[in-house]
Design a protein around this motif. Structure first.
Motif, PDB file in Angstrom:
ATOM      1  N   LEU A 183      -8.480  17.740 -33.693  1.00  0.00           N
ATOM      2  CA  LEU A 183      -8.837  17.081 -34.948  1.00  0.00           C
ATOM      3  C   LEU A 183      -9.838  15.955 -34.696  1.00  0.00           C
ATOM      4  N   ALA A 184      -9.577  15.147 -33.668  1.00  0.00           N
ATOM      5  CA  ALA A 184     -10.458  14.015 -33.382  1.00  0.00           C
ATOM      6  C   ALA A 184     -11.883  14.508 -33.114  1.00  0.00           C
ATOM      7  N   THR A 185     -11.990  15.602 -32.360  1.00  0.00           N
ATOM      8  CA  THR A 185     -13.326  16.145 -32.069  1.00  0.00           C
ATOM      9  C   THR A 185     -14.018  16.590 -33.352  1.00  0.00           C
ATOM     10  N   ARG A 186     -13.261  17.260 -34.210  1.00  0.00           N
ATOM     11  CA  ARG A 186     -13.869  17.733 -35.461  1.00  0.00           C
ATOM     12  C   ARG A 186     -14.274  16.568 -36.351  1.00  0.00           C
ATOM     13  N   MET A 187     -13.421  15.563 -36.439  1.00  0.00           N
ATOM     14  CA  MET A 187     -13.738  14.428 -37.305  1.00  0.00           C
ATOM     15  C   MET A 187     -14.974  13.694 -36.777  1.00  0.00           C
ATOM     16  N   GLN A 188     -15.022  13.532 -35.442  1.00  0.00           N
ATOM     17  CA  GLN A 188     -16.191  12.845 -34.867  1.00  0.00           C
ATOM     18  C   GLN A 188     -17.465  13.650 -35.072  1.00  0.00           C
ATOM     19  N   GLY A 189     -17.328  14.965 -35.071  1.00  0.00           N
ATOM     20  CA  GLY A 189     -18.501  15.828 -35.252  1.00  0.00           C
ATOM     21  C   GLY A 189     -18.808  16.084 -36.720  1.00  0.00           C
ATOM     22  N   ASN A 190     -18.229  15.293 -37.607  1.00  0.00           N
ATOM     23  CA  ASN A 190     -18.418  15.479 -39.055  1.00  0.00           C
ATOM     24  C   ASN A 190     -18.117  16.894 -39.534  1.00  0.00           C
ATOM     25  N   ASP A 191     -17.088  17.466 -38.957  1.00  0.00           N
ATOM     26  CA  ASP A 191     -16.673  18.812 -39.351  1.00  0.00           C
ATOM     27  C   ASP A 191     -15.180  18.769 -39.724  1.00  0.00           C
ATOM     28  N   PHE A 240      -0.751  14.929 -46.119  1.00  0.00           N
ATOM     29  CA  PHE A 240      -2.065  15.573 -46.134  1.00  0.00           C
ATOM     30  C   PHE A 240      -2.996  14.779 -47.036  1.00  0.00           C
ATOM     31  N   GLY A 241      -4.211  14.550 -46.566  1.00  0.00           N
ATOM     32  CA  GLY A 241      -5.150  13.757 -47.347  1.00  0.00           C
ATOM     33  C   GLY A 241      -6.460  14.496 -47.540  1.00  0.00           C
ATOM     34  N   LEU A 242      -7.445  13.777 -48.052  1.00  0.00           N
ATOM     35  CA  LEU A 242      -8.763  14.353 -48.316  1.00  0.00           C
ATOM     36  C   LEU A 242      -9.794  13.642 -47.436  1.00  0.00           C
ATOM     37  N   PRO A 243     -10.240  14.318 -46.368  1.00  0.00           N
ATOM     38  CA  PRO A 243     -11.237  13.675 -45.512  1.00  0.00           C
ATOM     39  C   PRO A 243     -12.561  13.502 -46.254  1.00  0.00           C
ATOM     40  N   LYS A 244     -13.289  12.462 -45.910  1.00  0.00           N
ATOM     41  CA  LYS A 244     -14.628  12.298 -46.491  1.00  0.00           C
ATOM     42  C   LYS A 244     -15.533  13.416 -45.993  1.00  0.00           C
ATOM     43  N   GLY A 245     -16.433  13.851 -46.852  1.00  0.00           N
ATOM     44  CA  GLY A 245     -17.447  14.811 -46.411  1.00  0.00           C
ATOM     45  C   GLY A 245     -17.060  16.270 -46.531  1.00  0.00           C
TER      46      GLY A 245
END
Ligand code: GAL
Length: 430
Positions: free
Chosen positions: A92-100, A323-328
């Motif tokens: 998850l951290a990798t995806r969030m950092q990669g804006n994915d 569960f939330g709503l990530p930005k982007g």
């Protein structure tokens, strides 16, 4: 032919224009904020670590029910195996950092949500969703607090798991004439008796170290009590406080009673030892109850029983999956539709009886739950709540990673001083 072609282009253009205008009006928010662009993609991705026995039954039931109710949205199950998010959190951290970002992801209420994601400005507030759905008095206030920061609410809780619970094999207890222990002394007496009878008293599967951290946190709760437990994680009590040392010593003593192959077992393997009568008891979150009931077909209060970990009666170590709503994300409206579903009584009453947890909502249908569920709901209302360290609510991920490492070393070395100094050194990261 040519004329028809021209007409169809005009018609298509009209459709696009009308779709755009209706989109923008439906996206206008009440508070006059700039509307987010929401493209319907017909798909939402749910990211979690719920795979395999005792974990995925509830998730799959949720996905089925949602898809049954929404022909136009498919749910992609993006679960990554590994208890307590051992692997999923890194992915998850990798995806969030990669804006994915995934459309939505499993995150524990408390510091995991707030320090890892909200503080990093990665999450959208969901106050409008709570208001639209009339949720403000449908979730306990304490729970809303756990998923809020600065008056903004950032996620939707689907469950409440309890961490300070011991599950035990009824037959083993009966055959060995063991009474339910309440105090540490009673607990160690029972453990001695079982050990003398040639039975492994405590089952631990610490192939992933969070399971041992759970035992430690519940011993800390028993020794410190809920108020001082909370102060410890609020950095108001030091980790070299004499009661923390006493807790480490008691934790050390508990390790005298565990199974030999604990380091090669995961939590399901360890729970299985209890189910099969090869060990007497296990301290595990009540996802183990889901595993016992749904995967092993055991009967609550016939095959297995439960009691609170020593000296924690009246306290509740809370673990809440939210569960939330990530930005982007591309399609926030569709994701909100999914979140609305996750917060509904219908979804919660399908999910929680399978998961072993109790519903996060206060108005769930109690008849869907067995005696473990109804007992736990009653306890939840009357107990003092404390956040779990092992499950990310009490402290930051940085501290938790170090605490898990320190506990892991402790289980092999059994050196109380080392454990205490490792925790004290990590404390600034809390
Ligand atoms: C916890 C999670 C539970 C359960 C457990 C074991 O962190 O909150 O829902 O999945 O891990 O993996």
């Amino acid at each position: 032919m040519r004329k028809l072609y021209g007409l169809s282009i005009i018609f298509a253009l009209l459709l696009v224009v009308s779709a755009c205008s209706s989109d923008s009006s439906s996206e206008k928010k009440d508070d006059g904020d700039e509307a987010e662009d929401s493209t319907a993609t017909g798909e939402v991705e749910i990211f979690s670590w719920w795979t395999g026995a005792g974990e995925e039954d509830g998730l799959l039931a949720l996905i089925d029910l949602f898809e049954e109710q929404h022909d136009d949205i498919k749910v992609e199950n993006a679960a990554v195996a590994g208890g307590a998010g051992t692997n999923a959190k890194a992915v998850l951290a990798t995806r969030m950092q990669g804006n994915d970002p995934p459309s939505t992801f499993q995150v524990h209420g408390g510091e995991e949500l707030n320090k890892s994601w909200v503080a990093a400005d990665k999450m959208e507030p969901l106050n409008d969703l709570y208001e639209e759905n009339g949720w403000m008095d449908k979730f306990p206030e304490d729970l809303i607090d756990l998923v809020s920061m600065d008056d903004q609410i950032y996620s939707v809780p689907v469950d409440i798991h309890r961490g300070n619970v011991m599950f035990y094999n009824k037959e083993v207890f009966e055959e060995n004439d063991i009474e339910i222990p309440k105090t540490f002394d009673e607990f160690f007496e029972a453990a001695d008796k079982l050990q003398d009878a040639g039975i492994t008293p405590i089952s631990l599967g610490d192939k992933e170290s969070w399971t041992a951290t759970m035992i430690f946190e519940n011993v800390l709760l028993g020794v410190l009590g809920p108020d001082d437990y909370n102060k410890l994680f609020a950095d108001e009590i030091e980790f070299d406080d004499e009661r923390v040392i006493e807790a480490a010593e008691k934790f050390n003593k508990m390790l005298d009673y565990i199974d030999d192959d604990h380091a090669s077992r995961n939590w399901q393997d360890a729970a299985r030892l209890v189910a099969d009568g090869d060990a007497a008891m296990i301290n595990m979150g009540d996802w183990a109850k889901g595993y016992f009931s749904n995967d092993l077909d055991l009967e609550t209060n016939e095959d297995f029983g439960y009691f609170t970990t020593p000296e924690t009666e009246g306290d509740f170590t809370i673990i809440t999956d939210t569960f939330g709503l990530p930005k982007g994300v591309e399609n926030p409206d569709e994701v909100k539709e999914f979140l609305t579903f996750l917060g509904s009584t219908e979804a919660q009453d399908v999910f929680n009886p399978l998961k072993g947890s109790i519903p996060a909502r206060v108005d769930a249908d109690e008849s869907e739950y067995d005696e473990y569920g109804t007992d736990t709901m009653a306890d939840f209302k009357d107990s003092k709540l404390v956040p779990s360290l092992a499950h990310g609510s009490a402290a930051s991920e940085g501290f938790l990673t170090k605490a898990n490492q320190a506990v892991n070393i402790f289980v092999t070395q059994r050196d109380v001083d080392n454990l205490i100094s490792a925790l004290k050194n990590a404390a600034p990261e809390m």
